[in-house]
Design an enzyme around this catalytic site. Structure first.
Site, PDB file in Angstrom:
ATOM      1  N   HIS A 165      -3.895   6.800   1.376  1.00  7.84           N
ATOM      2  CA  HIS A 165      -4.151   5.490   0.796  1.00  7.84           C
ATOM      3  C   HIS A 165      -5.547   5.059   1.246  1.00  7.84           C
ATOM      4  CE1 HIS A 165      -4.229   1.310   0.042  1.00  7.84           C
ATOM      5  NE2 HIS A 165      -4.109   0.980   1.305  1.00  7.84           N
ATOM      6  N   ASN A 210     -10.079  -1.021  -1.752  1.00 13.48           N
ATOM      7  CA  ASN A 210      -8.645  -0.787  -1.541  1.00 13.48           C
ATOM      8  C   ASN A 210      -7.893  -1.309  -2.765  1.00 13.48           C
ATOM      9  OD1 ASN A 210      -5.946  -0.985  -0.782  1.00 13.48           O
ATOM     10  ND2 ASN A 210      -6.378  -1.699   1.285  1.00 13.48           N
ATOM     11  N   CYS A 258       0.820  -1.216   0.000  1.00 14.65           N
ATOM     12  CA  CYS A 258       0.000   0.000   0.000  1.00 14.65           C
ATOM     13  C   CYS A 258       0.852   1.264   0.000  1.00 14.65           C
ATOM     14  CB  CYS A 258      -0.942  -0.002   1.204  1.00 14.65           C
ATOM     15  SG  CYS A 258      -2.006  -1.448   1.194  1.00 14.65           S
TER      16      CYS A 258
HETATM   17  N1  COA Z   1     -18.890 -10.088   6.068  1.00 15.62           N
HETATM   18  C1  COA Z   1     -19.584 -10.406   7.168  1.00 15.62           C
HETATM   19  N2  COA Z   1     -19.009 -10.734   8.323  1.00 15.62           N
HETATM   20  C2  COA Z   1     -17.661 -10.719   8.377  1.00 15.62           C
HETATM   21  C3  COA Z   1     -16.873 -10.406   7.268  1.00 15.62           C
HETATM   22  C4  COA Z   1     -17.556 -10.076   6.073  1.00 15.62           C
HETATM   23  N3  COA Z   1     -16.884  -9.734   4.943  1.00 15.62           N
HETATM   24  N4  COA Z   1     -15.592 -10.484   7.608  1.00 15.62           N
HETATM   25  C5  COA Z   1     -15.539 -10.837   8.902  1.00 15.62           C
HETATM   26  N5  COA Z   1     -16.803 -11.002   9.365  1.00 15.62           N
HETATM   27  C6  COA Z   1     -17.236 -11.359  10.711  1.00 15.62           C
HETATM   28  C7  COA Z   1     -16.170 -12.055  11.517  1.00 15.62           C
HETATM   29  O1  COA Z   1     -16.128 -13.414  11.220  1.00 15.62           O
HETATM   30  C8  COA Z   1     -16.605 -11.763  12.926  1.00 15.62           C
HETATM   31  O2  COA Z   1     -17.630 -12.660  13.273  1.00 15.62           O
HETATM   32  P1  COA Z   1     -17.736 -13.263  14.773  1.00 15.62           P
HETATM   33  O3  COA Z   1     -17.932 -12.067  15.652  1.00 15.62           O
HETATM   34  O4  COA Z   1     -18.910 -14.156  14.662  1.00 15.62           O
HETATM   35  O5  COA Z   1     -16.435 -13.961  15.004  1.00 15.62           O
HETATM   36  C9  COA Z   1     -17.242 -10.384  12.834  1.00 15.62           C
HETATM   37  O6  COA Z   1     -17.529 -10.169  11.446  1.00 15.62           O
HETATM   38  C10 COA Z   1     -16.336  -9.274  13.323  1.00 15.62           C
HETATM   39  O7  COA Z   1     -15.057  -9.455  12.729  1.00 15.62           O
HETATM   40  P2  COA Z   1     -13.876  -8.514  13.060  1.00 15.62           P
HETATM   41  O8  COA Z   1     -12.689  -8.943  12.262  1.00 15.62           O
HETATM   42  O9  COA Z   1     -13.715  -8.381  14.521  1.00 15.62           O
HETATM   43  O10 COA Z   1     -14.443  -7.142  12.478  1.00 15.62           O
HETATM   44  P3  COA Z   1     -13.831  -5.709  12.573  1.00 15.62           P
HETATM   45  O11 COA Z   1     -14.798  -4.812  13.196  1.00 15.62           O
HETATM   46  O12 COA Z   1     -12.435  -5.721  13.121  1.00 15.62           O
HETATM   47  O13 COA Z   1     -13.730  -5.307  11.031  1.00 15.62           O
HETATM   48  C11 COA Z   1     -12.184  -5.136   9.213  1.00 15.62           C
HETATM   49  C12 COA Z   1     -12.963  -6.070  10.148  1.00 15.62           C
HETATM   50  C13 COA Z   1     -11.349  -5.994   8.275  1.00 15.62           C
HETATM   51  C14 COA Z   1     -13.170  -4.336   8.394  1.00 15.62           C
HETATM   52  C15 COA Z   1     -11.318  -4.195  10.066  1.00 15.62           C
HETATM   53  O14 COA Z   1     -10.579  -4.921  10.996  1.00 15.62           O
HETATM   54  C16 COA Z   1     -10.386  -3.392   9.207  1.00 15.62           C
HETATM   55  O15 COA Z   1     -10.791  -2.583   8.403  1.00 15.62           O
HETATM   56  N6  COA Z   1      -9.072  -3.560   9.403  1.00 15.62           N
HETATM   57  C17 COA Z   1      -8.088  -2.907   8.583  1.00 15.62           C
HETATM   58  C18 COA Z   1      -8.028  -3.593   7.274  1.00 15.62           C
HETATM   59  C19 COA Z   1      -7.220  -2.858   6.265  1.00 15.62           C
HETATM   60  O16 COA Z   1      -7.351  -1.689   6.105  1.00 15.62           O
HETATM   61  N7  COA Z   1      -6.407  -3.604   5.538  1.00 15.62           N
HETATM   62  C20 COA Z   1      -5.628  -3.101   4.494  1.00 15.62           C
HETATM   63  C21 COA Z   1      -4.520  -2.279   5.038  1.00 15.62           C
HETATM   64  S1  COA Z   1      -3.729  -1.451   3.773  1.00 15.62           S
END
Ligand code: COA
Length: 330
Positions: free
Chosen positions: A257, A287, A113
């Site tokens: 980004h 992204n 990124c």
């Molecule tokens: N659709 C539906 N549910 C989903 C899912 C999706 N695409 N992906 C994960 N889940 C579920 C999980 O399994 C979890 O279920 P559970 O509570 O039954 O275990 C629940 O949603 C919460 O997951 P969690 O990972 O704790 O969610 P979060 O609030 O942390 O959000 C992201 C997840 C990925 C959106 C968040 O962590 C994020 O944006 N992180 C940064 C990612 C990023 O920017 N990456 C690139 C960097 S350049």
């Protein structure tokens, strides 16, 4: 003083729009979950026959057109991507061929990124030292072909999209252009967001096992990434401001980004900036990793969000972990 200045900008995204509702048909997810957690509404995906260098070539042609240059006038190519056409050679060589040039250097940059800003810093040094005069810098990605589109891979699959952005960088004697770049990495967090295979860390002959283990797909510790990104974005922006004796009031536009709308909003709040000072288009592209900043820069320019002499700050955080910024007087 000789500085480097962006004289051409262009972007290209494949025409196929994939909405959150389309993803609902492929995996157990929902439009509501994706929008609330990331801000993403839709992204673009390539068709079967399109590779990363194809997107890059289209974006490059637009940037060259804006700079009023022919491809043969370019004297160096820098290509940032984490989704190259081949494991080797680098996509820079393929782009060079697609642009009809056949002798200039072509460098691939692998900083995920942050790839575009790392590439910008390289171009900046080459221009300042007089090594090159017309550099084409591209960030391009085809993410869609490398995602796990089953429910198992949903946490990553819903985030990423395909696209390309390109800039042409040339020297200027005016007091404008790229003022500074700031690059960081912390390899302790390398496996928090990575694709393991193919790679030399894998045991010899493990190809079949690798396929079964699905380790060709990206894996991510989303919470850890989020936590670090929310700290590093404002930090590296402050670093760029301080290096040039500026404060947040001097900012014309921040182009972060496009990782997650919530990360972008947390950064904006931390810096105490109004919404119009931060550019977001993740809603439409997801992204696009190395392509996200040049796509956003290209759209911000065409929307009139950047005027001559504005202070533009680019900032990124991603896999590595890496984080980086650039201060540009437009
Ligand atoms: N659709 C539906 N549910 C989903 C899912 C999706 N695409 N992906 C994960 N889940 C579920 C999980 O399994 C979890 O279920 P559970 O509570 O039954 O275990 C629940 O949603 C919460 O997951 P969690 O990972 O704790 O969610 P979060 O609030 O942390 O959000 C992201 C997840 C990925 C959106 C968040 O962590 C994020 O944006 N992180 C940064 C990612 C990023 O920017 N990456 C690139 C960097 S350049």
């Amino acid at each position: 003083m000789r500085r480097a200045r962006i004289t051409g900008v262009g972007h290209y995204a494949p025409p196929r729009v994939v909405t959150n509702f389309d993803l609902e048909k492929m995996m157990d997810t929902s439009d509501e979950w994706i929008r609330e957690r990331t801000g993403i509404v839709e992204r673009r995906w390539v068709d079967e026959d399109t590779a990363t260098s194809d997107l890059a070539a289209e974006a490059s042609k637009k940037a060259l057109q804006m700079a009023e240059l022919k491809p043969e006038e370019i004297d160096f190519i820098i290509f940032a991507t984490l989704s190259p056409d081949y494991y080797f050679p680098g996509s820079g060589c393929l782009l060079q061929h697609k642009l009809g040039i056949n002798h200039i250097g072509a460098l691939d940059v692998r900083n995920q990124c942050c790839g575009f800003i790392y590439g910008l810093s390289i171009a900046d040094q080459y221009i300042r030292t007089g090594t090159y005069n017309k550099i084409l810098l591209v960030g391009a990605e085809v993410q869609s072909k490398g995602l796990n589109l089953s429910t198992e891979g949903r946490d990553v699959a819903v985030l990423f999209g395909d696209g390309a952005g390109a800039v042409v960088i040339e020297p200027t004697d005016e007091d404008r252009g790229i003022l500074s770049t700031h690059l960081h990495a912390d390899g302790r967090f390398a496996t928090e967001l990575c694709v393991e295979y193919p790679g030399s860390a894998a045991p010899q002959g493990a190809t079949h096992q690798m396929l079964n283990e699905e380790r060709f797909f990206p894996k991510m510790n989303g919470r850890e990434v989020f936590k670090h990104a929310a700290i590093r974005f404002p930090q590296v922006i402050q670093e760029a401001l301080e290096a040039n004796g500026f404060c947040t009031q001097d900012i014309g536009l921040i182009i972060p980004h496009q990782a997650n709308l919530r990360i972008s909003e947390a950064m904006r709040t931390r810096l105490g900036l109004p919404p119009e000072k931060v550019y977001n288009n993740i809603q439409r592209y997801g992204n696009t990793t190395a392509a996200s900043i040049p796509i956003a820069l290209s759209e911000a320019l065409s929307e009139g969000r950047i005027q001559d002499n504005d202070m533009v700050i680019l900032a990124a955080f991603g896999s590595g972990f890496t984080w980086a910024s650039a201060a540009i007087r437009w």
